[in-house]
Structure formats: C-alpha cells, structure tokens
Design an enzyme around this catalytic site. Structure first.
Site, PDB file in Angstrom:
ATOM      1  N   GLU A 292      90.643 101.532 -21.507  1.00  0.00           N
ATOM      2  CA  GLU A 292      89.665 101.654 -20.428  1.00  0.00           C
ATOM      3  C   GLU A 292      90.211 102.549 -19.314  1.00  0.00           C
ATOM      4  OE1 GLU A 292      88.210  97.935 -19.020  1.00  0.00           O
ATOM      5  OE2 GLU A 292      87.750  97.172 -21.030  1.00  0.00           O
TER       6      GLU A 292
ATOM      7  N   TYR B 113      78.844  92.641  -7.417  1.00  0.00           N
ATOM      8  CA  TYR B 113      79.395  92.292  -8.717  1.00  0.00           C
ATOM      9  C   TYR B 113      79.120  90.823  -9.015  1.00  0.00           C
ATOM     10  CZ  TYR B 113      82.432  91.530 -12.652  1.00  0.00           C
ATOM     11  OH  TYR B 113      82.902  91.191 -13.898  1.00  0.00           O
TER      12      TYR B 113
ATOM     13  N   ASP C 103      79.603  87.638 -11.920  1.00  0.00           N
ATOM     14  CA  ASP C 103      80.008  87.056 -13.193  1.00  0.00           C
ATOM     15  C   ASP C 103      78.752  86.552 -13.906  1.00  0.00           C
ATOM     16  OD1 ASP C 103      82.763  87.478 -13.193  1.00  0.00           O
ATOM     17  OD2 ASP C 103      83.136  85.729 -11.941  1.00  0.00           O
TER      18      ASP C 103
ATOM     19  N   ARG D 200      93.577  99.213 -18.822  1.00  0.00           N
ATOM     20  CA  ARG D 200      93.895  98.131 -19.753  1.00  0.00           C
ATOM     21  C   ARG D 200      93.514  98.510 -21.174  1.00  0.00           C
ATOM     22  NH1 ARG D 200      89.558  93.259 -18.331  1.00  0.00           N
ATOM     23  NH2 ARG D 200      87.629  94.446 -18.645  1.00  0.00           N
TER      24      ARG D 200
ATOM     25  N   ARG E 276      99.643  80.247  -8.503  1.00  0.00           N
ATOM     26  CA  ARG E 276      99.715  78.915  -9.111  1.00  0.00           C
ATOM     27  C   ARG E 276     101.168  78.539  -9.362  1.00  0.00           C
ATOM     28  NH1 ARG E 276      95.099  79.821 -13.742  1.00  0.00           N
ATOM     29  NH2 ARG E 276      93.340  80.177 -12.336  1.00  0.00           N
TER      30      ARG E 276
ATOM     31  N   ARG F 142      82.060 102.736  -9.054  1.00  0.00           N
ATOM     32  CA  ARG F 142      83.096 103.110 -10.012  1.00  0.00           C
ATOM     33  C   ARG F 142      82.537 102.857 -11.407  1.00  0.00           C
ATOM     34  NH1 ARG F 142      87.175 106.245  -8.804  1.00  0.00           N
ATOM     35  NH2 ARG F 142      88.650 105.138 -10.153  1.00  0.00           N
TER      36      ARG F 142
ATOM     37  N   ARG G  94      91.240  86.633  -1.502  1.00  0.00           N
ATOM     38  CA  ARG G  94      92.327  85.732  -1.872  1.00  0.00           C
ATOM     39  C   ARG G  94      92.922  86.202  -3.186  1.00  0.00           C
ATOM     40  NH1 ARG G  94      91.340  81.940  -5.770  1.00  0.00           N
ATOM     41  NH2 ARG G  94      89.240  81.914  -6.637  1.00  0.00           N
TER      42      ARG G  94
END
Length: 387
Positions: free
Chosen positions: A320, A371, A373, A295, A191, A264, A187
C-alpha cells in the site's frame, strides 16, 4: 405524480447498503446506484486462487455492541480473526498496539513498572522542553500541543514516536508531523500488558467468504444498478424519487462551489507469490521513510489460521502506497485540518439550508468528510433514531 421510487440511494458502500436494508424493511421502494462496477464500496473483495483479496485495503469488523455483532452474523457468519499487526522499522519488528511486548523489544524491560517508568520519564522530558521553548502554549498549568509531533511526544515519549509513529505518519499524510494538527491523534493506546490484540472491542472478525456476502445480504431484494454515475445524468436520477440518500463527496454534490475538499488516497501493488506463508501475519506496517509503502497485507491470513495457512502453496500480498488524492482517484481519508474542516462546514451548512426537491440527506465517510469504522455505520443507520 407519484415517482417510481420512494428513495434513491447514491452509493452502494456499507452506509448505502445499510440504509437500503432499513428502508426495504420499512416497506419503501428503493433504488441503489453506484458508479463502480460492483457493490460494497471499499469493502469489496475479489476471490483469486482461493484467496479473498481485500481489493481496497484491509477491513476488520470490530465492535462491543452485541446487537450489531449479532445482526451482521445473521447476515453473514464471521470468523475469529484477531487483528495483531506488526511494525517493521528498518528490519526490526515490533508488536502493535504499544504493549509490553513492544516495550520489551525497544527497552528490554519485562515488567509494567519498568515500562511505565521509561515512558513517564520521556513524557516529562518532552513537556519540560516544550514548556520552556513555548511558554505561550501553557494554560492553567497544562501544555497544549501545537502539532501532531508534540502531541505524540507528550503521549508516548521519544523512542516510540521516532521508531513507530513519526516516519509512518509522514508517509501516510505526505506532510511533516510538525505541520499536522495535534487533534489527528487525540490519544495513543499504551497497554501495560502482554496483549497484541489491536482492538479493545469484545467482538471482531471478518465475514467467512469475504465482505461481498455481507453486502449482498444487506441489498437483497433491493433494486441495484452498478456502473451508474449519479453525476453523468443527475436530472434523470433525481427525477426517479422524492428522497435521496447521498453517500458520495459532498463538495462534488454542490458543484465544488466553495472549493475542493482534500483527501489522501491509497494505491495498491498486488503480487502473487509461490510461497505458502510470506510474512506470517495479515498486516505488517513499515514505519520508516526508506520503505516507500506504508504496509503489506497478506490476504490469506484473514481467513486461514494455524496450519491451514499451508493448505494453499501460494499467497497474495498487496503493498500500500499513500499519496495525495487527485481527480480521477479514489478518495480515502479526509484531511481533517482546520482549512478543510472550515470548508466542509460551509458545505454542511448549505446541505441544511437546501429546500429543493428531492429531499436530500447526506451520510457516510465522503458525505460527512469523516473517517468511519464499519460497526459505527451499522449501529448508526440500523440501531439509532438519529439517522
């Protein structure tokens, strides 16, 4: 013969530190080892020139779980940092995540109805084009995207995809979007409000004084050895405890028996600048391929807000660069395509069948090839019975 420790924890990153905290609280004798010269894993910060530098990239803690938020704040009080990144596409700046500010910047629209109309039209155009070219992908009246490019176009339309997703994603993964699996972006947030807050969570911030304070609090009272590589003397480390929590690469643990998992990685180019405020924001993504880095992080904005930014006449930035992982580099992001998922499952099946002593459990980003968080790690280890 009773061994010296109840548990050996391989890896002093967030997962390992949380596990050590939990086991120490249960009265277990633990030894934590890490091959790096510091604890904290990729959360590690270095203070230079009165600025906390996120050595391995930006980390923003965010959660809607009040128990997790209260817990980490008891260990290390957090500040009020709000993640509001900026996208730079060929010199044009756009707000992230995709919101009314973004849509106004791209299309000049000012109301949610206008923005929704443009997005809906572009989604419909993409669906009609794909359905005509690939009718075999239609099932029960629904088109099933065959790759990331199609998935993104069906979610947000052509304009947003081409400016803010396509080239940035190809830099990140080193592969054309048309060759990446669709499930990488299940997704994309759209917003229809003027809200630049990247996260939907109720709480977010960064530990005041950096993440090292959080790591130190989690590991307080636990014997910890850095610059200690499990694989340099595996027999020795395994002889110290009956139980192991392993947070490193699962394929390495099993001697790459089925082959190497792909990752990666990120390389950093750090620079100290004699200016108080370089880009006005902590995180700026560069979404076009003509800029080689993905970034720029300006670290002082993680802790200094408003006019306090100017209390220091200098700043530190990190550029980066995303690249393919090779042995000797730090693995960052699993390449969760079908080939690697099949390979990981082979290792995971082997882990479940391994009946040897010591008893080994696998957890964390590298051991689970997933991955994570930060908040879900804390929640899973310390507030769940499924660890």
């Amino acid at each position: 013969m009773k061994k010296e420790y109840d548990y050996l924890i391989v890896g002093a990153g967030l997962y390992g530190a949380c596990m050590a905290f939990k086991l120490r609280r249960e009265g277990k004798r633990c030894l934590v080892i890490d091959r790096r010269q510091h604890t904290g894993g990729n959360l590690y910060c270095e203070q230079r020139d009165d600025i906390q530098v996120h050595k391995y990239g930006a980390h923003i803690f965010h959660t809607s779980n009040s128990r997790v938020w209260q817990f980490v704040n008891k260990l290390a009080p957090f500040n009020r940092y709000t993640n509001s990144p900026i996208a730079n596409y060929r010199g044009q700046l756009y707000n992230l995540p995709f919101n009314m500010n973004t849509f106004r910047q791209i299309w000049g629209v000012t109301t949610p109805a206008e923005a929704e109309q443009v997005i809906s039209r572009q989604r419909a155009e993409a669906l009609a084009r794909f359905a005509q070219a690939h009718p075999e992908a239609m099932a029960d009246g629904t088109y099933h995207a065959r790759n990331l490019e199609e998935q993104a176009l069906l979610l947000v339309g052509r304009d947003i995809y081409e400016r803010l997703i396509k080239e940035y994603t190809e830099k990140q993964w080193g592969r054309p979007c048309s060759e990446l699996p669709a499930f990488i972006i299940r997704r994309l947030p759209v917003r229809l409000t003027y809200d630049n807050n990247y996260f939907d969570d109720l709480y977010q911030g960064i530990p005041i004084g950096g993440y090292n304070r959080l790591t130190a609090a989690l590991l307080e009272g636990v014997e910890t050895r850095t610059d200690a590589d499990f694989f340099d003397d595996r027999d020795h480390w395994e002889s110290l405890a009956d139980n192991i929590f392993f947070t490193g690469k699962i394929d390495q643990y099993f001697g790459y028996r089925f082959g190497r998992l792909e990752y990666r990685t990120v390389c950093f180019e750090e620079e100290r600048l004699d200016t108080a405020n370089y880009q006005g924001n902590a995180v700026m993504n560069f979404t076009s391929l003509d800029v080689p880095y993905t970034r720029i992080i300006e670290h002082k904005h993680f802790e200094r807000f408003g006019q306090d930014v100017y209390s220091l006449p200098h700043t530190i930035i990190s550029r980066e660069y995303s690249t393919e992982w090779r042995p000797g580099m730090e693995p960052y992001y699993p390449v969760n395509d079908q080939r690697n998922q099949r390979l990981y499952q082979q290792y995971r099946d082997m882990a479940r069948q391994d009946g040897n002593a010591p008893v080994v459990s696998f957890g964390g980003r590298l051991a689970e090839y997933k991955y994570y968080d930060m908040a879900p790690i804390v929640e899973r280890v310390l507030f769940s019975d499924k660890t």
